[in-house]
Design a protein around this motif. Structure first.
Motif, PDB file in Angstrom:
ATOM      1  N   LEU A  13       0.765  -1.288  -0.174  1.00  0.00           N
ATOM      2  CA  LEU A  13      -0.057   0.152  -0.026  1.00  0.00           C
ATOM      3  C   LEU A  13       0.962   1.278   0.056  1.00  0.00           C
ATOM      4  CD1 LEU A  13      -2.893  -1.200   2.391  1.00  0.00           C
ATOM      5  CD2 LEU A  13      -2.872  -0.660   0.162  1.00  0.00           C
ATOM      6  N   LEU A  14       1.811   1.195   0.769  1.00  0.00           N
ATOM      7  CA  LEU A  14       2.861   2.388   0.804  1.00  0.00           C
ATOM      8  C   LEU A  14       3.664   2.496  -0.424  1.00  0.00           C
ATOM      9  CD1 LEU A  14       4.240   2.196   4.465  1.00  0.00           C
ATOM     10  CD2 LEU A  14       2.411   3.801   3.562  1.00  0.00           C
ATOM     11  N   GLU A  15       3.661   1.536  -1.023  1.00  0.00           N
ATOM     12  CA  GLU A  15       4.407   1.517  -2.386  1.00  0.00           C
ATOM     13  C   GLU A  15       3.453   2.176  -3.478  1.00  0.00           C
ATOM     14  OE1 GLU A  15       7.567   1.669  -5.399  1.00  0.00           O
ATOM     15  OE2 GLU A  15       7.511   0.981  -3.082  1.00  0.00           O
ATOM     16  N   LEU A  16       2.169   1.712  -3.354  1.00  0.00           N
ATOM     17  CA  LEU A  16       1.206   2.620  -4.330  1.00  0.00           C
ATOM     18  C   LEU A  16       1.176   3.896  -3.954  1.00  0.00           C
ATOM     19  CD1 LEU A  16      -1.504  -0.384  -4.203  1.00  0.00           C
ATOM     20  CD2 LEU A  16      -0.102   0.481  -6.049  1.00  0.00           C
ATOM     21  N   CYS A  17       1.322   4.265  -2.540  1.00  0.00           N
ATOM     22  CA  CYS A  17       1.154   5.856  -2.113  1.00  0.00           C
ATOM     23  C   CYS A  17       2.320   6.481  -3.000  1.00  0.00           C
ATOM     24  CB  CYS A  17       1.272   6.114  -0.757  1.00  0.00           C
ATOM     25  SG  CYS A  17      -0.258   5.471   0.053  1.00  0.00           S
ATOM     26  N   GLY A  29      -3.060  11.422  -2.734  1.00  0.00           N
ATOM     27  CA  GLY A  29      -2.273  11.920  -1.739  1.00  0.00           C
ATOM     28  C   GLY A  29      -2.815  12.437  -0.438  1.00  0.00           C
ATOM     29  N   GLU A  30      -4.215  12.686  -0.611  1.00  0.00           N
ATOM     30  CA  GLU A  30      -5.085  13.104   0.792  1.00  0.00           C
ATOM     31  C   GLU A  30      -5.213  11.705   1.513  1.00  0.00           C
ATOM     32  OE1 GLU A  30      -9.466  13.288  -0.361  1.00  0.00           O
ATOM     33  OE2 GLU A  30      -8.225  13.793  -2.014  1.00  0.00           O
ATOM     34  N   TYR A  31      -4.991  10.614   1.228  1.00  0.00           N
ATOM     35  CA  TYR A  31      -5.032   9.295   1.983  1.00  0.00           C
ATOM     36  C   TYR A  31      -3.862   8.592   2.165  1.00  0.00           C
ATOM     37  CZ  TYR A  31      -9.623   9.376  -0.392  1.00  0.00           C
ATOM     38  OH  TYR A  31     -10.911   9.908  -0.693  1.00  0.00           O
ATOM     39  N   HIS A  32      -2.667   9.243   1.919  1.00  0.00           N
ATOM     40  CA  HIS A  32      -1.405   8.779   2.304  1.00  0.00           C
ATOM     41  C   HIS A  32      -0.986   8.650   3.792  1.00  0.00           C
ATOM     42  CE1 HIS A  32       0.750   9.550  -1.800  1.00  0.00           C
ATOM     43  NE2 HIS A  32      -0.347   8.903  -2.212  1.00  0.00           N
ATOM     44  N   ALA A  33      -1.503   9.499   4.665  1.00  0.00           N
ATOM     45  CA  ALA A  33      -1.260   9.728   6.023  1.00  0.00           C
ATOM     46  C   ALA A  33      -1.858   8.409   6.680  1.00  0.00           C
ATOM     47  CB  ALA A  33      -1.653  10.990   6.634  1.00  0.00           C
ATOM     48  N   TRP A  34      -3.175   8.303   6.288  1.00  0.00           N
ATOM     49  CA  TRP A  34      -4.246   7.270   6.662  1.00  0.00           C
ATOM     50  C   TRP A  34      -3.442   5.938   6.646  1.00  0.00           C
ATOM     51  CZ3 TRP A  34      -6.885   2.931   5.002  1.00  0.00           C
ATOM     52  CH2 TRP A  34      -7.851   2.582   5.816  1.00  0.00           C
ATOM     53  N   TYR A  35      -3.047   5.597   5.385  1.00  0.00           N
ATOM     54  CA  TYR A  35      -2.194   4.472   4.975  1.00  0.00           C
ATOM     55  C   TYR A  35      -0.949   4.034   5.852  1.00  0.00           C
ATOM     56  CZ  TYR A  35      -5.406   3.130   1.407  1.00  0.00           C
ATOM     57  OH  TYR A  35      -6.657   2.834   0.685  1.00  0.00           O
TER      58      TYR A  35
END
Length: 92
Positions: free
Chosen positions: A48-52, A59-65
Motif C-alpha cells: 500500500l505504501l508503495e502505491l502511495c 495524496g490525501e489518503y497517504h497519511a491514513w495508510y
C-alpha cells in the motif's frame, strides 16, 4: 406522445423504488464492528505504501495508510462452530 408517457411512467417507478430504498437504509442503525482498527500484514502495508509513492493512491489518503497498524501474526478469521454442531453432522 405514447413514448413520452411510457418514459414518464418509468421515471416515476424509478423514483418510487429509489425513495423506498433510501428510507430503508436511513432507518438501519449502524454500530461499529470493532473497537479499534484491525492490523494488516506488513507485506500488505508495504504494498500500500508503495502505491502511495507511485501516486496510485491519492495524496490525501497517504497519511491514513502510513498510520495503519501492522502485524506479522495472521489472525484466525474462521467462524467458531455453533454450539449445536457436532463432528457427526460434518461427516458424510
Amino acid at each position: 406522445m405514447v413514448e413520452s408517457i411510457n418514459e414518464d411512467r418509468a421515471n416515476e417507478e424509478d423514483n418510487r423504488m429509489t425513495a423506498s430504498f433510501d428510507l430503508q437504509i436511513e432507518e438501519l442503525p449502524l454500530n461499529p464492528a470493532y473497537n479499534k482498527t484491525l492490523p494488516i500484514f506488513l507485506a500488505t502495508n508495504s504494498d500500500l505504501l508503495e502505491l502511495c509513492k507511485k501516486l496510485v493512491i491519492r495524496g490525501e489518503y497517504h497519511a491514513w495508510y502510513a498510520n495503519l497498524p501492522c502485524s506479522n501474526t495472521p489472525r484466525d478469521n474462521a467462524p467458531e462452530p455453533a454450539a449445536d454442531d457436532t463432528d457427526e453432522e460434518q461427516t458424510v
